[in-house]
Design a protein around this motif. Structure first.
Motif, mmCIF file in Angstrom:
data_model
loop_
_atom_site.group_PDB
_atom_site.id
_atom_site.type_symbol
_atom_site.label_atom_id
_atom_site.label_comp_id
_atom_site.label_asym_id
_atom_site.label_seq_id
_atom_site.Cartn_x
_atom_site.Cartn_y
_atom_site.Cartn_z
ATOM 1 N N PRO A 1 0.828 -1.209 0.000
ATOM 2 C CA PRO A 1 0.000 0.000 0.000
ATOM 3 C C PRO A 1 0.865 1.263 0.000
ATOM 4 O O PRO A 1 1.862 1.336 0.713
ATOM 5 C CB PRO A 1 -0.780 -0.109 1.321
ATOM 6 C CG PRO A 1 -0.807 -1.570 1.626
ATOM 7 C CD PRO A 1 0.470 -2.132 1.078
ATOM 8 N N GLY A 2 0.518 2.209 -0.843
ATOM 9 C CA GLY A 2 1.184 3.510 -0.837
ATOM 10 C C GLY A 2 2.514 3.574 -1.559
ATOM 11 O O GLY A 2 3.204 4.599 -1.539
ATOM 12 N N GLY B 1 3.055 3.650 -4.657
ATOM 13 C CA GLY B 1 2.981 4.516 -5.840
ATOM 14 C C GLY B 1 2.389 3.846 -7.071
ATOM 15 O O GLY B 1 2.610 4.288 -8.206
ATOM 16 N N LYS B 2 1.595 2.808 -6.862
ATOM 17 C CA LYS B 2 1.015 2.071 -7.993
ATOM 18 C C LYS B 2 0.093 2.954 -8.838
ATOM 19 O O LYS B 2 0.188 2.978 -10.063
ATOM 20 C CB LYS B 2 0.226 0.850 -7.484
ATOM 21 C CG LYS B 2 1.092 -0.176 -6.762
ATOM 22 C CD LYS B 2 0.271 -1.334 -6.238
ATOM 23 C CE LYS B 2 -0.706 -0.938 -5.136
ATOM 24 N NZ LYS B 2 -0.065 -0.434 -3.908
ATOM 25 N N SER B 3 -0.803 3.676 -8.157
ATOM 26 C CA SER B 3 -1.770 4.482 -8.911
ATOM 27 C C SER B 3 -1.089 5.646 -9.615
ATOM 28 O O SER B 3 -1.432 5.980 -10.757
ATOM 29 C CB SER B 3 -2.867 5.016 -7.980
ATOM 30 O OG SER B 3 -3.561 3.942 -7.396
ATOM 31 N N THR B 4 -0.116 6.249 -8.941
ATOM 32 C CA THR B 4 0.619 7.357 -9.560
ATOM 33 C C THR B 4 1.354 6.852 -10.798
ATOM 34 O O THR B 4 1.345 7.495 -11.856
ATOM 35 C CB THR B 4 1.624 7.954 -8.538
ATOM 36 O OG1 THR B 4 0.955 8.169 -7.296
ATOM 37 C CG2 THR B 4 2.195 9.265 -9.042
ATOM 38 N N ARG C 1 -6.198 10.333 -8.261
ATOM 39 C CA ARG C 1 -4.879 10.324 -8.901
ATOM 40 C C ARG C 1 -4.937 10.027 -10.391
ATOM 41 O O ARG C 1 -4.012 10.313 -11.110
ATOM 42 C CB ARG C 1 -3.958 9.332 -8.191
ATOM 43 C CG ARG C 1 -3.228 10.000 -7.034
ATOM 44 C CD ARG C 1 -2.209 9.107 -6.413
ATOM 45 N NE ARG C 1 -2.774 8.235 -5.408
ATOM 46 C CZ ARG C 1 -3.190 8.657 -4.223
ATOM 47 N NH1 ARG C 1 -3.123 9.919 -3.903
ATOM 48 N NH2 ARG C 1 -3.688 7.808 -3.360
ATOM 49 N N ASN D 1 10.276 2.640 -7.066
ATOM 50 C CA ASN D 1 9.670 3.974 -7.158
ATOM 51 C C ASN D 1 10.117 4.820 -5.958
ATOM 52 O O ASN D 1 10.769 4.312 -5.063
ATOM 53 C CB ASN D 1 8.141 3.833 -7.211
ATOM 54 C CG ASN D 1 7.465 5.147 -7.512
ATOM 55 O OD1 ASN D 1 7.905 5.905 -8.389
ATOM 56 N ND2 ASN D 1 6.401 5.460 -6.788
ATOM 57 N N ASP E 1 13.450 9.356 -5.391
ATOM 58 C CA ASP E 1 13.895 10.631 -4.832
ATOM 59 C C ASP E 1 14.201 10.486 -3.345
ATOM 60 O O ASP E 1 14.745 11.404 -2.723
ATOM 61 C CB ASP E 1 12.813 11.709 -5.044
ATOM 62 C CG ASP E 1 11.430 11.270 -4.575
ATOM 63 O OD1 ASP E 1 11.096 10.070 -4.735
ATOM 64 O OD2 ASP E 1 10.683 12.114 -4.047
ATOM 65 N N ALA F 1 7.586 8.435 -9.834
ATOM 66 C CA ALA F 1 6.301 8.546 -10.537
ATOM 67 C C ALA F 1 5.642 9.904 -10.288
ATOM 68 O O ALA F 1 5.023 10.473 -11.182
ATOM 69 C CB ALA F 1 5.369 7.413 -10.114
HETATM 70 N N1 LIG Z 1 8.275 11.087 -2.916
HETATM 71 C C1 LIG Z 1 7.546 10.413 -3.788
HETATM 72 N N2 LIG Z 1 6.233 10.217 -3.555
HETATM 73 C C2 LIG Z 1 5.524 9.516 -4.448
HETATM 74 C C3 LIG Z 1 6.111 8.997 -5.626
HETATM 75 N N3 LIG Z 1 5.166 8.333 -6.322
HETATM 76 C C4 LIG Z 1 4.019 8.422 -5.606
HETATM 77 N N4 LIG Z 1 4.238 9.140 -4.476
HETATM 78 C C5 LIG Z 1 3.251 9.486 -3.445
HETATM 79 O O1 LIG Z 1 2.952 8.342 -2.654
HETATM 80 C C6 LIG Z 1 1.606 8.373 -2.220
HETATM 81 C C7 LIG Z 1 0.893 7.084 -2.575
HETATM 82 O O2 LIG Z 1 0.823 6.975 -3.986
HETATM 83 P P1 LIG Z 1 -0.229 6.041 -4.730
HETATM 84 O O3 LIG Z 1 0.076 6.129 -6.183
HETATM 85 O O4 LIG Z 1 -1.604 6.310 -4.285
HETATM 86 O O5 LIG Z 1 0.198 4.622 -4.164
HETATM 87 P P2 LIG Z 1 -0.569 3.226 -4.341
HETATM 88 O O6 LIG Z 1 0.495 2.194 -4.350
HETATM 89 O O7 LIG Z 1 -1.478 3.272 -5.500
HETATM 90 O O8 LIG Z 1 -1.400 3.158 -2.999
HETATM 91 P P3 LIG Z 1 -2.619 2.155 -2.646
HETATM 92 O O9 LIG Z 1 -3.489 2.010 -3.857
HETATM 93 O O10 LIG Z 1 -3.290 2.808 -1.500
HETATM 94 O O11 LIG Z 1 -1.968 0.853 -2.263
HETATM 95 C C8 LIG Z 1 0.968 9.588 -2.868
HETATM 96 O O12 LIG Z 1 0.972 10.649 -1.936
HETATM 97 C C9 LIG Z 1 1.910 9.899 -4.021
HETATM 98 O O13 LIG Z 1 1.911 11.261 -4.380
HETATM 99 C C10 LIG Z 1 7.497 9.244 -5.863
HETATM 100 O O14 LIG Z 1 8.101 8.831 -6.846
HETATM 101 N N5 LIG Z 1 8.157 9.949 -4.904
#
Ligand SMILES: Nc1nc2c(ncn2[C@@H]2O[C@H](COP(=O)(O)OP(=O)(O)OP(=O)(O)O)[C@@H](O)[C@H]2O)c(=O)[nH]1
Ligand SMILES: [Mg+2]
Length: 311
Positions: free
Chosen positions: A51-52, A54-57, A95, A188, A191, A225
């Protein structure tokens, strides 16, 4: 009719079809029959990870890159852990909103409510809907939390496993059996501190894996991402894997394995439903009585039950 409208590009028809799939509607066999001719036309890419991470991003950025190449894209955001539409999925909507008005993109969240075989049975059907709707690429996002996501990921031609620095993810990945399903590792949030160490850990694990000559060696790609960085490298890794799949006849093999799992899931679902209906009748109760009093053993009883189902 719905399938015809979906083929003509009507997004409401696509949405309706996926709802039918998701809820395990009784018209599904007809829908599946109408979709069958379009099977196998899309490239299916799975994205999984904690979770979190960055999959959706990343998905949002991949959609952008694929659209720039003129490809039509479908996105399924699948939540195997929750039977209800939860917060994470709302987050996905936000997102991925960049593409909300693009007619070449379908984005859909799915949960497992209702479907007999759970998401592992429903997701391939939803992929078929998007293929039928003319998508060239279908991206499937699942949260990497357990066995369910491994199953969902296994429906992809190419599976991306996302990791982030400092999450202890490399070790977790091995535990969850994710190493086996990863065709591409995406580190991902590059940074953040620790990206180099994460890349090193992954490469170390890949080096330990046994591979015969010509076998695919998982790629490792870095991305940020949130800034759209490294996305072209991810697309390149996906394309490279795609070429490998085709060259080694692995695409056909994977799709046949997937179809086998799909048939099995549907058949087991039907069998379970029939056994369930026997429960209400006298057959199972009579067998249970004999097993309980010791005049019949449970294996023989199960044999009788199966024989009864066959009739
Ligand atoms: N610093 C940083 N933050 C990032 C990056 N990519 C995504 N994020 C942040 O990480 C957070 C979670 O990103 P999501 O894309 O929602 O992650 P996810 O894996 O889809 O999350 P779930 O669907 O909840 O499992 C968001 O606040 C994004 O803006 C990155 O490359 N660097
Ligand atoms: Mg997400």
């Amino acid at each position: 009719m719905l399938v015809e409208r979906a083929r003509a590009g009507d997004p409401r028809a696509v949405a309706r079809l996926i709802t039918l799939v998701e809820s395990g509607d009784e018209v599904l066999p007809q829908v599946a029959a109408a979709l069958a001719p379009y099977s196998g036309q899309a490239q299916v890419v799975g994205l999984t990870g904690s979770p979190g991470v960055g999959k959706s991003t990343t998905t949002n950025e991949l959609v952008r890159a694929l659209r720039a190449q003129g490809r039509r894209v479908g996105v399924l955001a699948v939540d195997p852990s929750s039977p209800f539409t939860g917060g994470a999925i709302l987050g996905d909507r936000v997102r991925m909103q960049d593409h909300a008005t693009d007619p070449g993109v379908y984005i859909r969240s799915m949960s497992s409510r209702g479907h007999l075989g759970g998401l592992s049975a429903a997701t391939p059907q939803a992929v078929r809907v998007l293929e039928g709707a003319g998508c060239d690429v279908v991206l499937v996002e699942t949260v990497g939390v357990g066995q369910a996501e491994v199953e969902v990921a296994s429906l992809a031609d190419t599976t991306l496993v996302l990791l982030a620095p400092g999450m202890g993810d490399a070790i977790q990945a091995v535990k969850a059996g994710i190493l086996e399903i990863a065709d591409v590792f995406v580190v991902n949030k590059a940074d953040r501190d620790g990206a180099d160490a994460t890349v090193r850990d992954i490469n170390g694990m890949i080096a330990l894996g046994e591979r015969g000559p010509g076998e695919w060696r998982p790629q490792v790609v870095r991305s940020i991402a949130a800034r759209g960085e490294g996305i072209d490298d991810i697309v390149a890794a996906i394309d490279k894997h795609r070429s490998w799949l085709v060259e080694h006849d692995e695409l056909r093999r994977r799709r046949e394995a997937r179809a086998a799992a799909e048939i099995e899931a549907i058949a087991l679902g039907a069998l379970r439903a029939r056994i369930g209906s026997l429960r209400d009748g006298t057959g199972l109760a009579a067998l249970a009585g004999r097993v309980a009093e010791g005049t019949l053993d449970p294996y023989a009883a199960a044999g009788e039950l199966l024989a009864e189902l066959g009739n």
